[in-house]
Design a protein around this motif. Structure first.
Motif, short mmCIF file in Angstrom:
data_model
loop_
_atom_site.label_atom_id
_atom_site.label_comp_id
_atom_site.label_asym_id
_atom_site.label_seq_id
_atom_site.Cartn_x
_atom_site.Cartn_y
_atom_site.Cartn_z
N PHE A 1 7.28 37.79 56.38
CA PHE A 1 6.69 36.49 56.05
C PHE A 1 5.77 36.65 54.85
CE2 PHE A 1 6.74 34.13 60.45
CZ PHE A 1 8.12 34.19 60.45
N GLU A 2 5.86 35.71 53.92
CA GLU A 2 4.98 35.71 52.75
C GLU A 2 4.45 34.30 52.53
OE1 GLU A 2 6.80 39.05 49.82
OE2 GLU A 2 8.16 37.39 50.26
N HIS A 3 3.69 34.12 51.48
CA HIS A 3 3.14 32.79 51.17
C HIS A 3 4.28 31.82 50.88
CE1 HIS A 3 0.89 29.86 48.46
NE2 HIS A 3 0.30 29.78 49.63
N ASN A 4 4.35 30.74 51.68
CA ASN A 4 5.41 29.73 51.54
C ASN A 4 6.82 30.29 51.76
OD1 ASN A 4 3.92 27.35 50.99
ND2 ASN A 4 3.54 28.08 48.91
N GLU A 5 6.92 31.38 52.49
CA GLU A 5 8.24 32.01 52.66
C GLU A 5 8.34 32.67 54.04
OE1 GLU A 5 11.54 32.59 52.71
OE2 GLU A 5 11.28 32.28 50.54
N ILE A 6 9.34 32.25 54.83
CA ILE A 6 9.54 32.88 56.14
C ILE A 6 10.79 33.76 56.16
CG2 ILE A 6 8.32 31.09 57.44
CD1 ILE A 6 11.24 30.06 58.18
N GLU A 7 11.43 33.90 55.01
CA GLU A 7 12.58 34.80 54.91
C GLU A 7 12.41 35.64 53.66
OE1 GLU A 7 16.28 32.69 55.19
OE2 GLU A 7 15.78 31.77 57.11
N GLY A 8 11.46 36.60 53.73
CA GLY A 8 11.15 37.44 52.58
C GLY A 8 12.26 38.41 52.24
N LYS A 9 11.98 39.28 51.28
CA LYS A 9 13.01 40.22 50.81
C LYS A 9 13.36 41.27 51.85
CE LYS A 9 11.82 39.67 45.93
NZ LYS A 9 11.24 40.31 44.72
N LYS A 10 12.39 41.61 52.70
CA LYS A 10 12.66 42.60 53.74
C LYS A 10 13.16 41.91 55.00
CE LYS A 10 9.05 45.98 52.53
NZ LYS A 10 7.91 46.72 53.14
N LYS A 11 14.10 42.55 55.67
CA LYS A 11 14.58 42.02 56.94
C LYS A 11 15.17 43.15 57.77
CE LYS A 11 18.93 40.51 54.81
NZ LYS A 11 19.84 39.37 54.56
N ILE A 12 14.99 43.05 59.06
CA ILE A 12 15.55 44.02 60.00
C ILE A 12 16.60 43.29 60.83
CG2 ILE A 12 15.08 45.49 61.99
CD1 ILE A 12 12.23 45.85 60.87
N ILE A 13 17.84 43.74 60.77
CA ILE A 13 18.92 43.08 61.50
C ILE A 13 19.38 43.99 62.63
CG2 ILE A 13 21.22 42.07 61.35
CD1 ILE A 13 20.70 41.49 58.42
N VAL A 14 19.24 43.48 63.85
CA VAL A 14 19.64 44.23 65.04
C VAL A 14 21.06 43.84 65.42
CG1 VAL A 14 19.09 44.68 67.46
CG2 VAL A 14 17.24 44.35 65.81
N ALA A 15 21.84 44.83 65.84
CA ALA A 15 23.25 44.61 66.20
C ALA A 15 23.99 43.85 65.10
CB ALA A 15 23.36 43.84 67.52
N PRO A 16 23.95 44.38 63.87
CA PRO A 16 24.57 43.67 62.74
C PRO A 16 26.09 43.62 62.84
CG PRO A 16 23.91 45.87 62.07
CD PRO A 16 23.39 45.68 63.46
N GLY A 17 26.66 42.51 62.34
CA GLY A 17 28.11 42.39 62.28
C GLY A 17 28.65 43.21 61.12
N ALA A 18 29.96 43.23 60.97
CA ALA A 18 30.61 44.02 59.92
C ALA A 18 30.14 43.57 58.54
CB ALA A 18 32.12 43.87 60.03
N GLY A 19 29.75 44.53 57.71
CA GLY A 19 29.35 44.24 56.34
C GLY A 19 27.96 43.66 56.20
N ILE A 20 27.21 43.57 57.29
CA ILE A 20 25.86 43.00 57.24
C ILE A 20 24.84 44.10 57.48
CG2 ILE A 20 24.27 41.40 58.38
CD1 ILE A 20 26.68 39.65 59.01
N LYS A 21 23.77 44.11 56.68
CA LYS A 21 22.73 45.11 56.90
C LYS A 21 21.38 44.56 56.46
CE LYS A 21 23.33 47.53 52.46
NZ LYS A 21 23.52 48.84 51.82
N GLY A 22 20.33 45.09 57.07
CA GLY A 22 18.98 44.70 56.71
C GLY A 22 18.46 45.53 55.55
N GLU A 23 17.19 45.32 55.23
CA GLU A 23 16.63 46.04 54.09
C GLU A 23 15.12 46.16 54.23
OE1 GLU A 23 16.16 45.45 49.23
OE2 GLU A 23 17.46 44.11 50.38
N GLY A 24 14.62 47.39 54.22
CA GLY A 24 13.18 47.61 54.21
C GLY A 24 12.58 47.85 55.59
#
Length: 413
Positions: free
Chosen positions: A212-235
């Motif tokens: 979470f950042e100022h005016n942003e709830i989908e920042g550059k970093k994300k953690i994806i649990v049980a990702p589908g094919a071709g999907i990955k988090g970052e940071g």
């Protein structure tokens, strides 16, 4: 001529944390109230409307007379049993508007408030009580789901604490602990899956926690649990960051499908596009003024029917994003918990979080036996800051001080 002073929107600025905390208090109050309204026969649309009204009323009470943007950071949503995404029906959709809650149904309540662009969002999962209000112990598969979700959430929060942050011992030992790498997203998924399996549950695919950042709830970093094919988090999480931490579990496959419902939840993007229709421009103007870049429901617009028409070009042009309604492929009950947390030098603090599960009211014949998981669950989230609490005690009546101490300690546990 001197440059205008740039505002520090990070957690280095104490004012940032104050605004996050103010927004969190409002989110907590609204969640508690809406949860209390969720009983057998309650109308979902009415619950959402009343929740939004409460958020508006509470936001209006703070930062009066100051040039500070404030409002909802997420509309009130009440999602039925198999829904994975937040659900918010429209007044103009008669069939959906008539949807009511059923006793024993697993329901997800999500909402949030923002102050000056610092948004806190919270989601809780409850089992709908009967209209009589009789408090019965939750058993069976619903109990398995609630317990699995509770412990998965506690585990996830501990995995968010940067390595070495709470380490004790000598300086050398602290440096060694800090040098460890944070868990990878695959490792996080694997650990959470162990908790889910202990209770015969499944992690919902692509469950995502965001920076979470100022005016942003989908920042550059994300953690994806049980990702589908071709999907990955970052940071990975770091000190002086705010995150929206989410866990989602299912009694079924954990696979997700798009539901045959109109998307009603939207959010403005940073994309620029010249809209051709006056109605679209008018709707976009209202969106910007009322919600900024935070999610909103079409029913929150001044004219819902006009909004349904005007938002079409906004979505097509990319200036507004629509969230597709999704649910469990096999229709099984799904749970979700979402907490807004901050990470400081003292550790992780839950700012807006669902209330702790009352373990005396949930009964299952299953339990976690994995030693690695149990060891992580024993770890603290933050260091004790008892010195500050003692100062407060001198100035406050004993009962009030005790109540606040209890609240603060629950945040740190």
């Amino acid at each position: 001529m001197a440059d205008a002073k740039e505002v520090d929107y990070t957690l280095n600025n104490p004012d940032t944390l104050t605004k996050y905390k103010t927004a969190a208090q409002i989110s907590h109050k609204a969640l508690e109230t809406v949860s209390g309204w969720c009983v057998e026969g309650a109308n979902i649309l009415e619950l959402c409307q009343k929740g939004d009204k409460l958020l508006d009323e509470e936001v209006a009470k703070v930062y009066k007379g100051k040039k500070v943007s404030k409002g909802p950071s997420h509309p009130t949503t009440v999602s039925p049993s198999s829904y994975v995404t937040p659900y918010t029906p429209l007044v103009s959709e008669a069939e959906e508007a008539a949807t009511t809650l059923k006793a024993g149904e697993v329901v997800k309540i999500q909402l949030g408030a923002q102050i000056d662009g610092f948004g806190t969002i919270v989601c809780d999962t409850i089992v709908v009580p009967p209209a009589s209000g009789a408090s019965e112990k939750i058993t069976g598969r619903e109990a398995d789901l609630l317990l699995a979700t509770h412990y998965a959430n506690e585990l996830m929060l501990r995995l968010m604490v940067p390595p070495g942050l709470l380490a004790g011992g000598s300086e050398e030992e602290k440096k060694k602990a800090a040098a460890q790498k944070p868990p990878t997203q695959n490792q996080i998924s694997s650990l959470l899956e162990k908790v889910a399996k202990a209770y015969g549950c499944t992690i919902v695919e692509n469950t995502t926690s965001w920076l979470f950042e100022h005016n942003e709830i989908e920042g550059k970093k994300k953690i994806i649990v049980a990702p589908g094919a071709g999907i990955k988090g970052e940071g990975s999480p770091e000190v002086l960051e705010a995150w929206g931490v989410e866990v989602g579990l299912s009694l079924g496959s954990g696979k997700v499908k798009t539901l045959d419902h109109r998307p009603t939840l939207h959010r403005r993007t940073t994309t620029t596009y010249i809209l051709k229709r006056p109605s679209s421009r008018q709707i976009l103007s209202e969106i910007v003024k009322k919600f900024g870049t935070f999610p909103f429901s079409l029913r929150q617009l001044d004219d819902e029917k006009a909004g349904k028409v005007g938002v079409v070009e906004c979505v097509r042009g990319g200036v507004v994003r629509q969230y597709e309604p999704a649910g469990e492929v096999d229709g099984s009950p799904v749970s979700r918990l979402l907490s807004t947390v901050v990470i400081t030098k003292h550790g992780l603090t839950r700012l807006a979080a669902p209330p702790a599960l009352d373990l005396t009211k949930v009964e299952s014949d299953k339990k976690i036996e994995d030693e690695e998981i149990l060891k992580i669950l024993e770890q603290p989230l933050a260091r004790s800051t008892g010195a500050k609490k003692n100062k407060k005690k001198k100035k406050k009546p004993a009962k009030k001080a005790a109540d606040e101490d209890e609240e603060e300690s629950s945040e740190e546990e």
